[in-house]
Design a protein around this motif. Structure first.
Motif, PDB file in Angstrom:
ATOM      1  N   LEU A  16      48.277  63.783  -5.698  1.00 41.81           N
ATOM      2  CA  LEU A  16      48.103  63.349  -7.081  1.00 41.81           C
ATOM      3  C   LEU A  16      48.878  64.268  -7.999  1.00 41.81           C
ATOM      4  O   LEU A  16      49.255  65.384  -7.631  1.00 41.81           O
ATOM      5  CB  LEU A  16      46.627  63.278  -7.473  1.00 41.81           C
ATOM      6  N   VAL A  17      49.114  63.777  -9.189  1.00 44.60           N
ATOM      7  CA  VAL A  17      49.800  64.560 -10.223  1.00 44.60           C
ATOM      8  C   VAL A  17      48.740  65.087 -11.174  1.00 44.60           C
ATOM      9  O   VAL A  17      47.959  64.315 -11.740  1.00 44.60           O
ATOM     10  CB  VAL A  17      50.824  63.685 -10.975  1.00 44.60           C
ATOM     11  N   ASP A  18      48.673  66.416 -11.331  1.00 45.68           N
ATOM     12  CA  ASP A  18      47.634  66.991 -12.191  1.00 45.68           C
ATOM     13  C   ASP A  18      48.028  66.902 -13.670  1.00 45.68           C
ATOM     14  O   ASP A  18      49.095  66.372 -14.020  1.00 45.68           O
ATOM     15  CB  ASP A  18      47.280  68.421 -11.772  1.00 45.68           C
ATOM     16  N   ALA A  19      47.161  67.404 -14.517  1.00 44.72           N
ATOM     17  CA  ALA A  19      47.360  67.278 -15.964  1.00 44.72           C
ATOM     18  C   ALA A  19      48.621  67.982 -16.445  1.00 44.72           C
ATOM     19  O   ALA A  19      49.159  67.648 -17.504  1.00 44.72           O
ATOM     20  CB  ALA A  19      46.135  67.811 -16.705  1.00 44.72           C
ATOM     21  N   ASP A  20      49.103  68.962 -15.669  1.00 46.01           N
ATOM     22  CA  ASP A  20      50.311  69.684 -16.038  1.00 46.01           C
ATOM     23  C   ASP A  20      51.561  69.119 -15.384  1.00 46.01           C
ATOM     24  O   ASP A  20      52.647  69.686 -15.508  1.00 46.01           O
ATOM     25  CB  ASP A  20      50.163  71.162 -15.662  1.00 46.01           C
ATOM     26  N   GLY A  21      51.402  68.011 -14.662  1.00 45.90           N
ATOM     27  CA  GLY A  21      52.541  67.394 -14.013  1.00 45.90           C
ATOM     28  C   GLY A  21      52.865  67.952 -12.644  1.00 45.90           C
ATOM     29  O   GLY A  21      53.870  67.575 -12.037  1.00 45.90           O
ATOM     30  N   ALA A  22      52.008  68.839 -12.135  1.00 41.92           N
ATOM     31  CA  ALA A  22      52.244  69.427 -10.818  1.00 41.92           C
ATOM     32  C   ALA A  22      51.718  68.507  -9.720  1.00 41.92           C
ATOM     33  O   ALA A  22      50.732  67.790  -9.903  1.00 41.92           O
ATOM     34  CB  ALA A  22      51.572  70.796 -10.717  1.00 41.92           C
ATOM     35  N   LEU A  23      52.360  68.557  -8.573  1.00 41.09           N
ATOM     36  CA  LEU A  23      51.981  67.739  -7.432  1.00 41.09           C
ATOM     37  C   LEU A  23      50.942  68.478  -6.587  1.00 41.09           C
ATOM     38  O   LEU A  23      51.151  69.632  -6.199  1.00 41.09           O
ATOM     39  CB  LEU A  23      53.222  67.425  -6.604  1.00 41.09           C
ATOM     40  N   ARG A  24      49.817  67.815  -6.312  1.00 39.67           N
ATOM     41  CA  ARG A  24      48.723  68.382  -5.530  1.00 39.67           C
ATOM     42  C   ARG A  24      48.480  67.546  -4.277  1.00 39.67           C
ATOM     43  O   ARG A  24      48.583  66.327  -4.309  1.00 39.67           O
ATOM     44  CB  ARG A  24      47.444  68.420  -6.366  1.00 39.67           C
ATOM     45  N   ASP A  25      48.150  68.226  -3.186  1.00 41.66           N
ATOM     46  CA  ASP A  25      47.931  67.545  -1.916  1.00 41.66           C
ATOM     47  C   ASP A  25      46.490  67.044  -1.813  1.00 41.66           C
ATOM     48  O   ASP A  25      45.542  67.760  -2.114  1.00 41.66           O
ATOM     49  CB  ASP A  25      48.221  68.487  -0.756  1.00 41.66           C
ATOM     50  N   LEU A  26      46.349  65.778  -1.386  1.00 41.10           N
ATOM     51  CA  LEU A  26      45.024  65.151  -1.282  1.00 41.10           C
ATOM     52  C   LEU A  26      44.597  64.908   0.159  1.00 41.10           C
ATOM     53  O   LEU A  26      43.560  64.292   0.397  1.00 41.10           O
ATOM     54  CB  LEU A  26      45.047  63.788  -1.990  1.00 41.10           C
TER      55      LEU A  26
END
Length: 281
Positions: A16-26
């Motif tokens: 997912l893309v967090d509030a700061d635009g960073a990519l996070r692994d789900l």
């Protein structure tokens, strides 16, 4: 949420893309963005996660199609009144339905390959609707409850294959790479009204399409209800809802894509795609 799939073709991981635009692994929470994971209730549970606690994905990995397990890629023709006008066609009284092979699906920034023998490869920015749970004989009033989210879809078309050869439209719509989807699967709570989204497409930096889903003849809820009378819609199925005016076929003279071109397209709130056009291998 803005959900994505990243990594090499066939080995994508959910994120997912967090509030700061960073990519996070789900991947610790869901195996992939397919099947039961697309149920609106399951997506709501993912939405309760603290995104900042998820592993950060380093670098700039390839983005894959934003949904996996697509069984049907259903497209709607001439669904924008202003596009029907440029095509010189009457506004349809019922949705025009055709299928795009799911083997056409690629990531949002993968190369767009011109198939052998192609003469008239055209562009079409479209709103993609991703089904989240099985829909059969659905009433229009309930139809949006079956949606997992929305995405940018590029309904690339080879007009000579589509119109000038015998048979139906499918073969002009289904060539490999003719179905980029993504970058994100944006959940319904974040999109709001799918009938009020700006849409655009550029070729080599020149704006070709600029429109809005406001001019759709048949809205998202009506399309889901209509299709569900003829076929069950399953999680991961994509409905590509039609394109605004500005396609190459409608220009005077017509203009089509060639190797070396770059296509960029996007929809408000759903992100943007970029494809380099190349000859097929």
């Amino acid at each position: 949420m803005k959900l994505i799939r990243y990594g090499e073709p066939g080995r994508e991981r959910p994120g997912l893309v967090d509030a700061d635009g960073a990519l996070r692994d789900l991947s610790a929470h869901v195996e992939d963005l397919s099947g039961a994971a697309l149920d609106p209730a399951a997506l709501a549970r993912l939405g309760t996660l603290d995104a900042t606690s998820l592993p950060l994905v380093e670098g700039t990995p390839r983005l894959g199609p934003c949904v996996a397990g697509t069984g049907k890629f259903v497209c709607i023709g001439l669904n924008f009144s202003d596009h029907a006008a440029e095509a010189g066609a009457a506004v349809p009284s019922e949705p025009i339905v055709f299928m795009k092979a799911n083997s056409a699906i690629v990531g949002p920034n993968d190369d767009l390959r011109i198939p052998r023998g192609a003469e008239k490869v055209d562009w079409e920015v479209e709103l993609g609707v991703v089904i989240g749970r099985t829909a059969k004989y659905v009433d229009k009033a309930d139809a949006l409850d079956y949606v997992a989210g929305y995405c940018v879809a590029h309904d690339v078309s080879e007009r000579a294959f589509q119109i000038e050869r015998q048979g139906q439209w499918t073969k002009g719509k289904s060539c490999d790479t003719f179905g980029p989807v993504g970058p994100w699967l944006v959940t319904t709570d974040e999109v709001g009204d799918p009938g009020d989204l700006g849409m655009w497409l550029k070729v080599n930096g020149e704006t070709m399409q600029k429109g809005s889903s406001k001019t759709m003849v048949f809205g998202v809820a009506e399309l889901i209800s209509y299709l569900s009378q003829f076929m069950s819609l399953h999680p991961g199925d994509i409905i590509s809802t039609g394109t605004p005016p500005g396609v190459g076929m409608g220009m005077k003279p017509p203009r089509y894509l060639k190797a070396g071109d770059v296509v960029e397209l996007g929809i408000d709130g759903l992100g943007a795609q970029r494809q380099a056009v190349k000859a097929d291998l």
